[in-house]
Design an enzyme around this catalytic site. Structure first.
Site, PDB file in Angstrom:
ATOM      1  CB  THR A  48      -0.918   0.042   1.241  1.00 16.74           C
ATOM      2  OG1 THR A  48      -0.106  -0.183   2.395  1.00 16.74           O
ATOM      3  CG2 THR A  48      -2.005  -1.017   1.176  1.00 16.74           C
ATOM      4  CB  SER A  80      28.825  -6.763   6.473  1.00 19.01           C
ATOM      5  OG  SER A  80      27.844  -7.585   7.061  1.00 19.01           O
ATOM      6  N   GLY A 138      12.222 -10.317   4.439  1.00 20.04           N
ATOM      7  CA  GLY A 138      11.035  -9.473   4.530  1.00 20.04           C
ATOM      8  C   GLY A 138      10.953  -8.710   5.841  1.00 20.04           C
ATOM      9  CG  LEU A 139      11.778 -10.178   9.093  1.00 24.64           C
ATOM     10  CD1 LEU A 139      12.401 -11.111  10.119  1.00 24.64           C
ATOM     11  CD2 LEU A 139      10.331  -9.863   9.475  1.00 24.64           C
ATOM     12  CG  ASP A 191      10.798  -1.606   4.198  1.00 18.74           C
ATOM     13  OD1 ASP A 191       9.625  -1.883   4.491  1.00 18.74           O
ATOM     14  OD2 ASP A 191      11.405  -2.119   3.234  1.00 18.74           O
TER      15      ASP A 191
HETATM   16  P1  ADP Z   1      15.214  -7.267   3.470  1.00 21.60           P
HETATM   17  O1  ADP Z   1      15.352  -5.790   3.529  1.00 21.60           O
HETATM   18  O2  ADP Z   1      13.800  -7.712   3.591  1.00 21.60           O
HETATM   19  O3  ADP Z   1      16.098  -7.977   4.426  1.00 21.60           O
HETATM   20  P2  ADP Z   1      16.332  -6.786   0.875  1.00 21.60           P
HETATM   21  O4  ADP Z   1      16.515  -7.641  -0.323  1.00 21.60           O
HETATM   22  O5  ADP Z   1      15.610  -5.507   0.728  1.00 21.60           O
HETATM   23  O6  ADP Z   1      15.669  -7.706   1.998  1.00 21.60           O
HETATM   24  O7  ADP Z   1      17.748  -6.416   1.482  1.00 21.60           O
HETATM   25  C1  ADP Z   1      18.709  -7.403   1.731  1.00 21.60           C
HETATM   26  C2  ADP Z   1      20.056  -6.924   1.229  1.00 21.60           C
HETATM   27  O8  ADP Z   1      20.545  -5.860   2.067  1.00 21.60           O
HETATM   28  C3  ADP Z   1      21.130  -7.994   1.325  1.00 21.60           C
HETATM   29  O9  ADP Z   1      21.124  -8.829   0.188  1.00 21.60           O
HETATM   30  C4  ADP Z   1      22.391  -7.147   1.403  1.00 21.60           C
HETATM   31  O10 ADP Z   1      22.755  -6.678   0.129  1.00 21.60           O
HETATM   32  C5  ADP Z   1      21.942  -5.943   2.215  1.00 21.60           C
HETATM   33  N1  ADP Z   1      22.229  -6.082   3.666  1.00 21.60           N
HETATM   34  C6  ADP Z   1      21.350  -5.900   4.672  1.00 21.60           C
HETATM   35  N2  ADP Z   1      21.942  -6.075   5.877  1.00 21.60           N
HETATM   36  C7  ADP Z   1      23.220  -6.390   5.625  1.00 21.60           C
HETATM   37  C8  ADP Z   1      24.351  -6.694   6.473  1.00 21.60           C
HETATM   38  N3  ADP Z   1      24.244  -6.700   7.795  1.00 21.60           N
HETATM   39  N4  ADP Z   1      25.531  -6.966   5.865  1.00 21.60           N
HETATM   40  C9  ADP Z   1      25.642  -6.952   4.515  1.00 21.60           C
HETATM   41  N5  ADP Z   1      24.623  -6.665   3.691  1.00 21.60           N
HETATM   42  C10 ADP Z   1      23.421  -6.392   4.216  1.00 21.60           C
HETATM   43 MG    MG Z   2      14.573  -4.429   2.118  1.00 17.64          MG
END
Ligand code: ADP
Ligand code: MG
Length: 416
Positions: A48, A80, A138-139, A191
């Site tokens: 939405t 990371s 999705g979190l 988000d």
């Molecule tokens: P969600 O936001 O639901 O977890 P997304 O696909 O939007 O899924 O985001 C996930 C992406 O964000 C990962 O594939 C990576 O590229 C990046 N990411 C998020 N947190 C980290 C982290 N702690 N270390 C490295 N990359 C991260």
């Molecule tokens: Mg995301």
């Protein structure tokens, strides 16, 4: 019963210590400070946000911590805990949209977006990230990363937007721009608003109409699970979750095309008109009759009814009508499955098991195509329901799921 791993939230102390250590081990000096921002679960109101609609996230206790130090040049180095031996580098000078590949696009994109917004004082930095937010579930691990970075850069470059709710909207814009334009992952703002504007014990009722100011577009709604003897179980299905494979963009494009056909700026306008009409059911039917194809009708029906479900959920929960709140969870999921078509078997089955085992309601949360479900259950029952889902997943030969205990936690902040 099958066992299932519950992912604990990193404590303030552990998050600060681990991020500080990763920073000094990697860059061989001390960081300037540590900041953190949470992942989120959206209670209801899915797909939405980019339709100028309503959504209702809570911040998770699970956070991404970043230890950061500014640099005197335009270089960025990021590391990371997920891959502590790999340092990614970039240069902000001359950087273009989508000019950084891989996960580094998220933090680098925040600095780039701030500079694009006119904050020329924002320059290079070194940063170390430590997170307990599951990635791609999705979190919103991505918003936890961009929002923690935005808070850190705001502080070290003295922008002054992090200290007030209204100011944080500027940081949210930069975090969104980073995801949309640098990481190439389309996002509608839910988000980032959740990560930077939620308050403990409350769900954030976010109104995504673009004409609203930061003071007008959110309200804090009490979300006290204890009061009703409830728990909010989150199960990460571990089904592969890929938002940037075109599905999300397709859904967005269909909604925009529908709004054009109906002669309105966005589907929120349609939803409000229908809600205010004397006979909403008939009005929805007449609206759908004006659309050219079945797929578009389904997408619009989801958006219009989902916006109304957010209002109804807020009302039901405030009244303590948990049966109705659960029914709305179920209706939301069913609409996402049948009309918006963003669920996968893992999500549908997890939801079915929860519903069949005493949950008041259960639904997928986040963009879909994998990711997590949430279930509203009586206090003390999360473990058992999660175990039953894990058992069914074994039978179905799915990946082993993981679980989290969710409650309405705080938004991002400076930690050290
Ligand atoms: P969600 O936001 O639901 O977890 P997304 O696909 O939007 O899924 O985001 C996930 C992406 O964000 C990962 O594939 C990576 O590229 C990046 N990411 C998020 N947190 C980290 C982290 N702690 N270390 C490295 N990359 C991260
Ligand atoms: Mg995301």
């Amino acid at each position: 019963m099958a066992t299932i791993q519950f992912i604990d939230a990193l404590s303030h102390k552990d998050g600060v210590e681990e991020a500080t250590r990763l920073f000094s081990d990697t860059f061989h000096e001390d960081c300037d400070g540590v900041w953190a921002a949470p992942g989120r679960v959206n209670l209801i109101g899915e797909h939405t946000d980019y339709n100028a609609g309503l959504c209702l996230p809570i911040a998770l206790p699970h956070r991404t911590f970043v230890a950061l130090k500014p640099r005197s040049d335009t270089h960025v180095r990021v590391v990371s805990s997920i891959s502590p031996a790999a340092v990614a580098v970039a240069d902000l000078a001359g950087l273009q949209a989508e000019g950084v590949k891989g996960w580094a696009a998220y933090p680098v994109g925040v600095a780039w977006a701030l500079r694009q917004a006119g904050f020329e004082q924002v320059s290079g930095f070194d940063a170390a990230f430590v997170s307990c937010v599951p990635l791609g579930s999705g979190l919103s691990s991505s918003a936890a990363m961009t929002c923690s970075t935005a808070l850190a850069l705001d502080d070290v470059y003295g922008l002054g937007y992090g200290s007030s709710d209204a100011g944080r909207v500027t940081l949210i814009d930069a975090a969104m721009k980073s995801e949309n334009d640098m990481a190439g992952a389309s996002t509608g703002g839910l988000d980032q608003n959740a990560s930077l504007r939620c308050t403990p014990g409350h769900a954030l009722l976010l109104d995504c109409r673009p004409e609203l100011t930061a003071l007008e577009n959110v309200s804090q709604q009490l979300f006290d699970l204890d009061k009703y003897n409830l728990e909010l179980l989150v199960v990460d299905t571990q089904a592969p979750h890929q938002l940037n494979d075109g599905q999300y963009a397709q859904r967005r494009a269909t909604c925009e095309a529908a709004a054009r056909t109906l002669g309105v700026a966005n589907l929120r306008v349609v939803s409000d008109r229908i809600a205010k009409s004397d006979d909403p059911f008939q009005s929805l039917k007449e609206t759908l009759d004006r659309l050219p194809d079945e797929t578009m009708k389904k997408r619009v029906r989801h958006v219009v009814t989902e916006i109304q479900r957010v209002r109804s959920f807020v009302h039901a929960f405030a009244q303590g009508d948990i049966a109705e709140a659960g029914r709305l969870f179920n209706a939301s999921h069913d609409s996402l499955a049948a009309d918006y078509q963003v669920t996968v078997p893992e999500l549908d089955i997890a939801v079915d098991v929860a519903r069949g085992n005493g949950a008041y309601g259960a639904r997928m949360t986040g963009g879909g195509f994998g990711g997590s479900i949430i279930a509203l259950v009586d206090k003390g029952r999360s473990q058992e329901v999660a175990g039953l889902i894990a058992r069914e997943f074994t039978k179905q030969d799915f990946h082993a799921p993981r679980a989290l205990a969710a409650y309405a936690a705080a938004s991002g902040s400076r930690e050290a």
